[in-house]
Design a protein around this motif. Sequence first.
Motif, short mmCIF file in Angstrom:
data_model
loop_
_atom_site.label_atom_id
_atom_site.label_comp_id
_atom_site.label_asym_id
_atom_site.label_seq_id
_atom_site.Cartn_x
_atom_site.Cartn_y
_atom_site.Cartn_z
N THR A 46 98.89 62.67 -29.31
CA THR A 46 98.26 61.39 -28.55
C THR A 46 97.34 60.64 -29.28
OG1 THR A 46 97.11 62.17 -26.82
CG2 THR A 46 99.61 62.24 -26.40
N ALA A 47 96.23 61.51 -29.81
CA ALA A 47 95.22 60.87 -30.40
C ALA A 47 95.55 59.85 -31.79
CB ALA A 47 94.17 61.77 -30.59
N ASN A 48 96.61 60.54 -32.37
CA ASN A 48 97.21 59.82 -33.46
C ASN A 48 97.50 58.27 -33.28
OD1 ASN A 48 96.84 61.43 -35.77
ND2 ASN A 48 98.75 62.43 -35.15
N LEU A 49 98.29 58.02 -32.01
CA LEU A 49 98.79 56.68 -31.31
C LEU A 49 97.49 56.03 -30.59
CD1 LEU A 49 101.46 58.92 -31.18
CD2 LEU A 49 102.40 56.45 -30.40
N GLU A 50 96.81 56.69 -30.09
CA GLU A 50 95.68 56.11 -29.47
C GLU A 50 94.78 55.28 -30.52
OE1 GLU A 50 94.23 59.30 -27.03
OE2 GLU A 50 95.64 58.84 -25.39
N ALA A 51 94.49 56.30 -31.38
CA ALA A 51 93.56 55.66 -32.27
C ALA A 51 94.20 54.61 -33.36
CB ALA A 51 93.18 56.78 -33.79
N LEU A 52 95.44 54.57 -33.69
CA LEU A 52 96.06 53.26 -34.09
C LEU A 52 96.08 52.11 -33.14
CD1 LEU A 52 99.04 54.62 -36.12
CD2 LEU A 52 97.40 53.40 -37.00
N SER A 53 96.25 52.40 -31.74
CA SER A 53 96.46 51.38 -30.86
C SER A 53 94.90 50.52 -30.71
CB SER A 53 96.68 51.80 -29.57
OG SER A 53 95.57 52.51 -28.98
N VAL A 263 95.37 59.08 -54.95
CA VAL A 263 96.04 58.34 -53.89
C VAL A 263 95.74 58.97 -52.53
CG1 VAL A 263 98.55 58.38 -53.14
CG2 VAL A 263 98.07 58.10 -55.58
N ILE A 264 95.64 58.09 -51.56
CA ILE A 264 95.29 58.63 -50.32
C ILE A 264 96.33 58.26 -49.52
CG2 ILE A 264 93.82 58.08 -48.37
CD1 ILE A 264 91.59 57.12 -50.32
N LEU A 265 97.03 59.00 -48.82
CA LEU A 265 98.27 59.00 -47.91
C LEU A 265 97.89 59.39 -46.56
CD1 LEU A 265 100.96 60.83 -49.93
CD2 LEU A 265 100.50 58.42 -50.16
N ALA A 266 98.35 58.51 -45.52
CA ALA A 266 97.99 58.82 -43.96
C ALA A 266 99.32 59.07 -43.35
CB ALA A 266 97.38 57.60 -43.63
N ASP A 267 99.06 60.03 -42.56
CA ASP A 267 100.37 60.76 -41.45
C ASP A 267 99.77 60.80 -40.14
OD1 ASP A 267 102.67 62.33 -40.88
OD2 ASP A 267 101.41 63.88 -41.27
N GLY A 268 100.50 60.12 -39.12
CA GLY A 268 100.30 60.44 -37.80
C GLY A 268 100.34 59.37 -36.80
N GLY A 269 101.46 59.21 -36.14
CA GLY A 269 101.78 57.98 -35.08
C GLY A 269 102.23 56.87 -35.62
N VAL A 270 102.80 56.66 -36.93
CA VAL A 270 103.33 55.79 -37.54
C VAL A 270 104.75 55.36 -36.63
CG1 VAL A 270 104.36 54.33 -39.35
CG2 VAL A 270 102.26 55.72 -39.74
N ARG A 271 104.75 54.28 -36.08
CA ARG A 271 106.01 53.97 -35.17
C ARG A 271 106.34 52.49 -35.72
NH1 ARG A 271 105.12 58.44 -34.96
NH2 ARG A 271 104.94 59.78 -32.95
N THR A 272 105.70 51.83 -36.21
CA THR A 272 106.23 50.31 -36.91
C THR A 272 105.60 49.99 -37.82
OG1 THR A 272 104.21 49.21 -35.63
CG2 THR A 272 106.33 49.66 -34.09
N GLY A 273 106.08 48.77 -38.64
CA GLY A 273 105.66 48.48 -39.78
C GLY A 273 104.00 48.00 -39.57
N ALA A 274 103.82 47.58 -38.29
CA ALA A 274 102.25 46.84 -38.21
C ALA A 274 101.62 48.26 -38.19
CB ALA A 274 102.30 46.27 -36.68
N ASP A 275 101.97 49.34 -37.67
CA ASP A 275 101.05 50.61 -37.87
C ASP A 275 100.85 50.83 -39.50
OD1 ASP A 275 100.83 51.09 -35.07
OD2 ASP A 275 102.83 52.45 -35.07
#
Length: 340
Positions: A46-53, A263-275
Amino acid sequence: MDIATLRKTAKEELKGYCRVCPVCNGRACAGEAPGMGGMGTGSAFTANLEALSKVRLNMRTLHNVKTADTTVELFGKTLSMPILAAPMTGVLYNMGGRLAEDEFIRRVIDGAAEAGTIGACGDGADPAMFDSGLAAIAAKAGHGIPFIKPRAQDAIMALLKRSAEAGVAAVGVDVDGAGLAVMALKGQPVSPKTPEELRELVGATTTPFIVKGVMTPDEAEIAFAAGAAAIVVSNHGGRVLDHTPGAAEVLPAIARAVKGKGVILADGGVRTGADVLKYLALGADAVLVGRPLVIGAFGGGAEGVALLLGKMRAELAAAMLLTGTASVREVSPRIVSFQS
């Protein structure tokens, strides 16, 4: 095919292993690992989504950006979007087993290619997991990225060799898998790697090497100093250590430390293009998407995976236009602000 039908089919096929919730936030499946949830309390998921929010997009509409370029160059390939399919395995015990391992990963790899991007495959205690993923990539003329668990050095090197022979675009080790107890239970222990061991692995292949599971600036520096071509800022979807921060929380500091070194990639909580756009503004060059594509694969096969990736690309383009962002290759940190 439409999204509603895809989700309905996926819910039936996943048999409760994934509830196909309206918002995939890890609450309904907390602690279900094996399964689709996060480890323990599920807070790292849940922290992945909360951080993005907490990252907000600053809307701007008085500018000269009329079109949004979502294309990106990664590992010698031109991709339609900076969104890659993350490595996922364990169909039997994580997803209910309605699909065989080889069929699932073929749908992911083929669907990503159909959408104009690239997919990854994973590794696990059953050799069929890595074998089927590598076979799916080989069938696409090497258009894919295999990730290997942090096994013993000689075991990793053997898989690096096989990956190179398959002509893969890049190859990675998900060092964040060091705590996966199921590997040890199956007689295939995994463990953290020393900087020297990592350097040895990078030097064992000429294929671009990715270190997945970096969550601190110092370890990002270690990875690039060892010769890695890329890192993935990731807490393994919250599935290996409870109470970790979300990837979006740690990404800015990591990007400040190592931007330009690879290259820096990120992974966690991506649900939309806005994310996706948020992660790019925080310092990523591209992102990985996992759980949503499970729904795509089970609900609509390769076509379902491509449909969801295409939807995210369209959302990304729309968000770019409304923030004055012309290209995903040049995303300004000025387009985001932070909720306290």
